[in-house]
Each structure stands twice: as structure tokens, then as C-alpha cells.
Scaffold this motif. Structure first.
Motif, PDB file in Angstrom:
ATOM      1  N   ARG A 127       9.632   8.955  11.552  1.00  0.00           N
ATOM      2  CA  ARG A 127       9.639   9.541  10.210  1.00  0.00           C
ATOM      3  C   ARG A 127       9.573  11.070  10.302  1.00  0.00           C
ATOM      4  O   ARG A 127      10.203  11.773   9.517  1.00  0.00           O
ATOM      5  CB  ARG A 127       8.422   9.053   9.402  1.00  0.00           C
TER       6      ARG A 127
ATOM      7  N   ARG B  19      -7.542   3.964  -5.385  1.00  0.00           N
ATOM      8  CA  ARG B  19      -6.867   2.987  -4.507  1.00  0.00           C
ATOM      9  C   ARG B  19      -6.852   3.450  -3.058  1.00  0.00           C
ATOM     10  O   ARG B  19      -6.140   2.878  -2.230  1.00  0.00           O
ATOM     11  CB  ARG B  19      -5.445   2.751  -5.016  1.00  0.00           C
ATOM     12  N   VAL B  20      -7.619   4.531  -2.777  1.00  0.00           N
ATOM     13  CA  VAL B  20      -7.631   5.060  -1.411  1.00  0.00           C
ATOM     14  C   VAL B  20      -8.884   4.556  -0.680  1.00  0.00           C
ATOM     15  O   VAL B  20      -9.994   4.700  -1.172  1.00  0.00           O
ATOM     16  CB  VAL B  20      -7.611   6.604  -1.416  1.00  0.00           C
ATOM     17  N   ALA B  21      -8.695   3.932   0.482  1.00  0.00           N
ATOM     18  CA  ALA B  21      -9.830   3.526   1.314  1.00  0.00           C
ATOM     19  C   ALA B  21     -10.421   4.782   1.944  1.00  0.00           C
ATOM     20  O   ALA B  21      -9.675   5.595   2.491  1.00  0.00           O
ATOM     21  CB  ALA B  21      -9.352   2.581   2.411  1.00  0.00           C
ATOM     22  N   TYR B  41      -5.257   0.353   7.918  1.00  0.00           N
ATOM     23  CA  TYR B  41      -4.762   1.730   8.000  1.00  0.00           C
ATOM     24  C   TYR B  41      -5.131   2.386   9.327  1.00  0.00           C
ATOM     25  O   TYR B  41      -6.163   2.090   9.914  1.00  0.00           O
ATOM     26  CB  TYR B  41      -5.322   2.573   6.842  1.00  0.00           C
ATOM     27  N   SER B  42      -4.266   3.325   9.790  1.00  0.00           N
ATOM     28  CA  SER B  42      -4.536   4.056  11.035  1.00  0.00           C
ATOM     29  C   SER B  42      -5.580   5.132  10.817  1.00  0.00           C
ATOM     30  O   SER B  42      -6.391   5.403  11.708  1.00  0.00           O
ATOM     31  CB  SER B  42      -3.276   4.765  11.529  1.00  0.00           C
ATOM     32  N   ALA B  43      -5.519   5.775   9.663  1.00  0.00           N
ATOM     33  CA  ALA B  43      -6.436   6.889   9.383  1.00  0.00           C
ATOM     34  C   ALA B  43      -6.723   6.929   7.901  1.00  0.00           C
ATOM     35  O   ALA B  43      -5.858   6.556   7.094  1.00  0.00           O
ATOM     36  CB  ALA B  43      -5.790   8.206   9.810  1.00  0.00           C
ATOM     37  N   PRO B 110       0.938  12.200   8.478  1.00  0.00           N
ATOM     38  CA  PRO B 110       1.329  10.916   7.886  1.00  0.00           C
ATOM     39  C   PRO B 110       0.964  10.803   6.407  1.00  0.00           C
ATOM     40  O   PRO B 110       1.587  10.049   5.677  1.00  0.00           O
ATOM     41  CB  PRO B 110       0.574   9.886   8.715  1.00  0.00           C
ATOM     42  N   PHE B 111      -0.070  11.526   5.968  1.00  0.00           N
ATOM     43  CA  PHE B 111      -0.369  11.600   4.528  1.00  0.00           C
ATOM     44  C   PHE B 111      -1.037  12.941   4.231  1.00  0.00           C
ATOM     45  O   PHE B 111      -1.594  13.569   5.134  1.00  0.00           O
ATOM     46  CB  PHE B 111      -1.262  10.434   4.065  1.00  0.00           C
ATOM     47  N   THR B 126       1.630   9.872   0.462  1.00  0.00           N
ATOM     48  CA  THR B 126       2.050   9.274   1.734  1.00  0.00           C
ATOM     49  C   THR B 126       3.522   9.569   2.034  1.00  0.00           C
ATOM     50  O   THR B 126       4.332   9.814   1.118  1.00  0.00           O
ATOM     51  CB  THR B 126       1.890   7.738   1.686  1.00  0.00           C
ATOM     52  N   ARG B 127       3.865   9.505   3.328  1.00  0.00           N
ATOM     53  CA  ARG B 127       5.266   9.674   3.735  1.00  0.00           C
ATOM     54  C   ARG B 127       6.132   8.590   3.102  1.00  0.00           C
ATOM     55  O   ARG B 127       7.269   8.858   2.710  1.00  0.00           O
ATOM     56  CB  ARG B 127       5.372   9.562   5.254  1.00  0.00           C
ATOM     57  N   SER B 128       5.621   7.363   2.995  1.00  0.00           N
ATOM     58  CA  SER B 128       6.460   6.279   2.466  1.00  0.00           C
ATOM     59  C   SER B 128       6.843   6.568   1.019  1.00  0.00           C
ATOM     60  O   SER B 128       7.986   6.354   0.625  1.00  0.00           O
ATOM     61  CB  SER B 128       5.755   4.925   2.576  1.00  0.00           C
TER      62      SER B 128
HETATM   63  N1  LIG Z   1      -1.464  -2.373   3.651  1.00  0.00           N
HETATM   64  C1  LIG Z   1      -0.199  -1.905   3.729  1.00  0.00           C
HETATM   65  N2  LIG Z   1       0.738  -2.295   2.850  1.00  0.00           N
HETATM   66  C2  LIG Z   1       2.013  -1.834   2.937  1.00  0.00           C
HETATM   67  N3  LIG Z   1       2.449  -0.961   3.865  1.00  0.00           N
HETATM   68  C3  LIG Z   1       1.572  -0.559   4.762  1.00  0.00           C
HETATM   69  C4  LIG Z   1       0.210  -0.981   4.747  1.00  0.00           C
HETATM   70  N4  LIG Z   1      -0.420  -0.386   5.752  1.00  0.00           N
HETATM   71  C5  LIG Z   1       0.503   0.378   6.374  1.00  0.00           C
HETATM   72  N5  LIG Z   1       1.700   0.265   5.791  1.00  0.00           N
HETATM   73  C6  LIG Z   1       2.945   0.906   6.194  1.00  0.00           C
HETATM   74  O1  LIG Z   1       2.760   1.459   7.484  1.00  0.00           O
HETATM   75  C7  LIG Z   1       2.799   2.882   7.382  1.00  0.00           C
HETATM   76  C8  LIG Z   1       1.832   3.491   8.325  1.00  0.00           C
HETATM   77  O2  LIG Z   1       0.541   3.122   7.984  1.00  0.00           O
HETATM   78  P1  LIG Z   1      -0.689   3.848   8.671  1.00  0.00           P
HETATM   79  O3  LIG Z   1      -1.895   3.041   8.391  1.00  0.00           O
HETATM   80  O4  LIG Z   1      -0.355   4.119  10.117  1.00  0.00           O
HETATM   81  O5  LIG Z   1      -0.810   5.280   7.976  1.00  0.00           O
HETATM   82  C9  LIG Z   1      -1.193   5.381   6.607  1.00  0.00           C
HETATM   83  C10 LIG Z   1      -2.699   5.449   6.375  1.00  0.00           C
HETATM   84  O6  LIG Z   1      -3.302   6.166   7.449  1.00  0.00           O
HETATM   85  C11 LIG Z   1      -2.793   6.308   5.112  1.00  0.00           C
HETATM   86  N6  LIG Z   1      -2.903   5.479   3.896  1.00  0.00           N
HETATM   87  C12 LIG Z   1      -1.894   4.924   3.187  1.00  0.00           C
HETATM   88  N7  LIG Z   1      -2.350   4.277   2.107  1.00  0.00           N
HETATM   89  C13 LIG Z   1      -3.701   4.439   2.127  1.00  0.00           C
HETATM   90  C14 LIG Z   1      -4.783   4.026   1.236  1.00  0.00           C
HETATM   91  N8  LIG Z   1      -4.578   3.307   0.132  1.00  0.00           N
HETATM   92  N9  LIG Z   1      -6.056   4.393   1.551  1.00  0.00           N
HETATM   93  C15 LIG Z   1      -6.298   5.145   2.668  1.00  0.00           C
HETATM   94  N10 LIG Z   1      -5.324   5.571   3.530  1.00  0.00           N
HETATM   95  C16 LIG Z   1      -4.056   5.215   3.261  1.00  0.00           C
HETATM   96  O7  LIG Z   1      -1.580   7.034   5.000  1.00  0.00           O
HETATM   97  C17 LIG Z   1      -0.735   6.745   6.116  1.00  0.00           C
HETATM   98  C18 LIG Z   1       0.709   6.755   5.676  1.00  0.00           C
HETATM   99  O8  LIG Z   1       0.965   5.710   4.776  1.00  0.00           O
HETATM  100  P2  LIG Z   1       2.453   5.317   4.424  1.00  0.00           P
HETATM  101  O9  LIG Z   1       2.412   4.480   3.204  1.00  0.00           O
HETATM  102  O10 LIG Z   1       3.304   6.551   4.416  1.00  0.00           O
HETATM  103  O11 LIG Z   1       3.005   4.488   5.646  1.00  0.00           O
HETATM  104  C19 LIG Z   1       2.499   3.189   5.922  1.00  0.00           C
HETATM  105  C20 LIG Z   1       3.233   2.062   5.234  1.00  0.00           C
HETATM  106  O12 LIG Z   1       4.620   2.316   5.223  1.00  0.00           O
END
Ligand SMILES: Nc1ncnc2c1ncn2[C@@H]1O[C@@H]2COP(=O)(O)O[C@H]3[C@@H](O)[C@H](n4cnc5c(N)ncnc54)O[C@@H]3COP(=O)(O)O[C@H]2[C@H]1O
Ligand SMILES: Nc1ncnc2c1ncn2[C@@H]1O[C@@H]2COP(=O)(O)O[C@H]3[C@@H](O)[C@H](n4cnc5c(N)ncnc54)O[C@@H]3COP(=O)(O)O[C@H]2[C@H]1O
Lengths: 140, 140
Positions: A127, B19-21, B41-43, B110-111, B126-128
Motif C-alpha cells: 500500500r 469504534r476505535v480499539a 489489529y496490528s497497532a 498505516p493509520f 485508515t489507509r483502506s
Molecule cells: N477487523 C477487520 N475487519 C476488516 N478489515 C480488517 C480488519 N482488521 C484488519 N483489516 C484489514 O487489514 C488491514 C491492516 O490491518 P492492521 O491491523 O495491520 O492495521 C490497522 C490497525 O492497526 C488500525 N486500525 C484500523 N481500524 C482500527 C480500529 N477500529 N481501532 C483501532 N485500530 C484500528 O489501522 C490499521 C490500518 O487499517 P486499514 O483499515 O487501513 O487496513 C486493514 C484492513 O484493510
């Protein structure tokens, strides 16, 4: 304008296979976790000996597989294998496909595994590489 | 054309704080690792009681901090705190800033943590979410 984005080739943006951290399906989860911690990556590809992508393995999948009711049961790491815990639903793209298709896939995947016509793994498309290219386009 | 991308507002794309952990700086690393594993989540952000971002904590940082010479020393998880291992170099953006600025920051993060004028944490970008919006633009 948009045409410039559309014409980007995947091979220009991708991380070449020689620079991608990866593991073998028969490695232990302990070995895979050490590679993930030492490289700092959240998830990496799992490659078979003949260079084909079998899956991806991540810190999340490894920790999930040893999560007990009360605690994380780390003692099970050594006797479990990557192939038992890896995600086999890998997001892949072919070298000749378009940037727009890569963009669509990257919405839900932090990286794409790039394959050649014979289905061999040739690298990953991240990405960050795509966002860097888009940012350059928007800033012009 | 490009103007359409440039005019996107951050508040439209972001994940709202509810909605943020996230975790507290005084939580143990064991608690933080369980939240990370259970959420997948990774971070995630580290928030102080008054709603300001103090840092981010990730599976990588937690595992790194207990990586010994031979093995990962999991027994130290309970007696270490989030504030001792968190990354305090947080990528933040203000609600009123532009999408182009968010794009630039997202190349390496990543965010993004979104803050209001008073510096309070209001959500993450988020990037997504950004890639989804860009893909819609390119496909038109
Ligand atoms: N439960 C889930 N449902 C659907 N898709 C999921 C998911 N968990 C991960 N993904 C997918 O994997 C990507 C990378 O997740 P990651 O946990 O490494 O990296 C995440 C996480 O570290 C953080 N993040 C995202 N949503 C979060 C939330 N609600 N609370 C806390 N941290 C969050 O932001 C980073 C980027 O998120 P992004 O959405 O761009 O990108 C996410 C999403 O495309
Ligand atoms: N050593 C490092 N140096 C500089 N920046 C770093 C870094 N490690 C992580 N980052 C930054 O953090 C983002 C998320 O990394 P993560 O490991 O969760 O997620 C990574 C990782 O799972 C995988 N990945 C990236 N490069 C890799 C490689 N050479 N080998 C294996 N996997 C890789 O692709 C995902 C997306 O990578 P992306 O570059 O878009 O996004 C990366 C990058 O912006």
C-alpha cells in the motif's frame, strides 16, 4: 490526467522477491514469529520450495492460534507448523494487470502477492508504494 | 477531476473514536496484547484519561520488548506497562486539514490519529478508507 495513474505498471512499483521476508510452510510457528519480530512486519508470504505462494502468516494468526481461555499459551509455538495456521486466502495479482485493479485489491489487503504468467511469486505490491505514487500524481 | 479528490473532508472518511480499539498508558503489556489479539489489529492508539493521544502500541513493539537472546520471554508481559513500550512518535492530522496532506502522511503510516482544534483525539483515518475513495475516483 487520470490516464497517468492508470498507466502505471505493477513491476515498477513492486518489492522484488529478493527483498521480501518469507517463510516455508514446514517451519515452526516459533521460527515464523521470530522472523516476524526481527523484520518488524505484521504479515509475510509463505512460499513453497518451488517458489509458489502457499499463504500468508502474521503475528495475529500465530498469537490467535495459541490464545487459551486465560492466557496466551506460548509453550505450543515450537510444536506447531506454519502450514497449520497460515491464511490460504492470499490476495494475488498478475504482473500484466492494471494499477486500477491493484488499487481495488489494496482496499482490503495491506499488500498483494505478485505472480508471473507461470504463477510463480515475483514480489509484493505494498500500500505504501501505491500511496506514494498516488500522492505524487495528486500533488502535480 | 483531481479537484474531486482534493476536496474530500477528513471527517467523512475517518473511523469515529467510539469504534476505535485503544488502551491506557498504565495498562500492562499483557492486557494490551490481549486487546490486540482479540481485535485482530496490528497497532492501536494509546489514549490518556483526558482523551489525548499519548502514543501507539503494536504487537511488534510488545514482542520486541520481551525478545531475549534465545527466545521471546513472555513471563515479563505482566510486569511491564504500555507507557514503557509505546511509540510516542504518533502520526496525527487535524480535522480541518486536506486529503492531500492525509495522503502524504499515509505513505509511511498505516493509520493517522485525527485530532480536533483543542488537540483531542476524535478518530483514526485508515489507509483502506483512503484507498477506497481513490479507487472510486479512478474508476469513474
Ligand atoms: N477487523 C477487520 N475487519 C476488516 N478489515 C480488517 C480488519 N482488521 C484488519 N483489516 C484489514 O487489514 C488491514 C491492516 O490491518 P492492521 O491491523 O495491520 O492495521 C490497522 C490497525 O492497526 C488500525 N486500525 C484500523 N481500524 C482500527 C480500529 N477500529 N481501532 C483501532 N485500530 C484500528 O489501522 C490499521 C490500518 O487499517 P486499514 O483499515 O487501513 O487496513 C486493514 C484492513 O484493510
Ligand atoms: N522496516 C520498515 N521500514 C519502513 N517502513 C516500514 C517498515 N515496516 C513497516 N513499515 C511501514 O508500516 C507499514 C505497515 O507495515 P506492516 O508490517 O504492518 O505491513 C507490511 C508487511 O506485512 C508487508 N511487507 C512490507 N514489506 C515487506 C517485505 N520486504 N517483506 C515481507 N513483507 C513485507 O506489507 C505490509 C504493507 O507494507 P507497507 O510498506 O504498505 O506499509 C508499511 C510501511 O509503511
Amino acid at each position: 490526467m487520470v490516464q497517468e495513474l492508470i498507466d502505471i505498471s505493477i513491476s515498477d512499483l513492486m518489492t522484488d522477491v529478493n527483498r521480501v521476508a518469507c517463510v516455508d510452510p514446514d517451519n515452526s510457528l516459533e521460527h515464523a514469529l521470530l522472523v516476524l519480530v526481527k523484520s518488524g512486519y505484521s504479515a509475510i508470504p509463505v512460499l513453497s520450495r518451488n517458489g509458489m505462494v502457499q499463504g500468508t502468516i502474521s503475528k495475529t494468526l500465530i498469537l490467535d492460534s495459541i490464545l487459551g481461555l486465560e492466557r496466551i499459551e506460548f509453550e505450543h509455538l515450537a510444536d506447531r507448523k506454519v502450514k497449520d495456521s497460515m491464511n490460504t486466502d492470499v490476495t494475488t495479482i498478475q504482473l500484466g494487470e492494471s494499477f486500477v485493479r491493484a488499487l481495488e485489491l489494496a482496499v482490503n489487503a495491506p499488500f498483494l502477492c505478485v505472480e508471473d504468467d507461470a504463477g510463480r511469486f515475483v514480489g509484493i505490491l505494498t500500500r505504501s508504494a501505491m500511496l506514494q505514487r498516488i500522492h505524487r500524481y495528486v500533488k502535480m
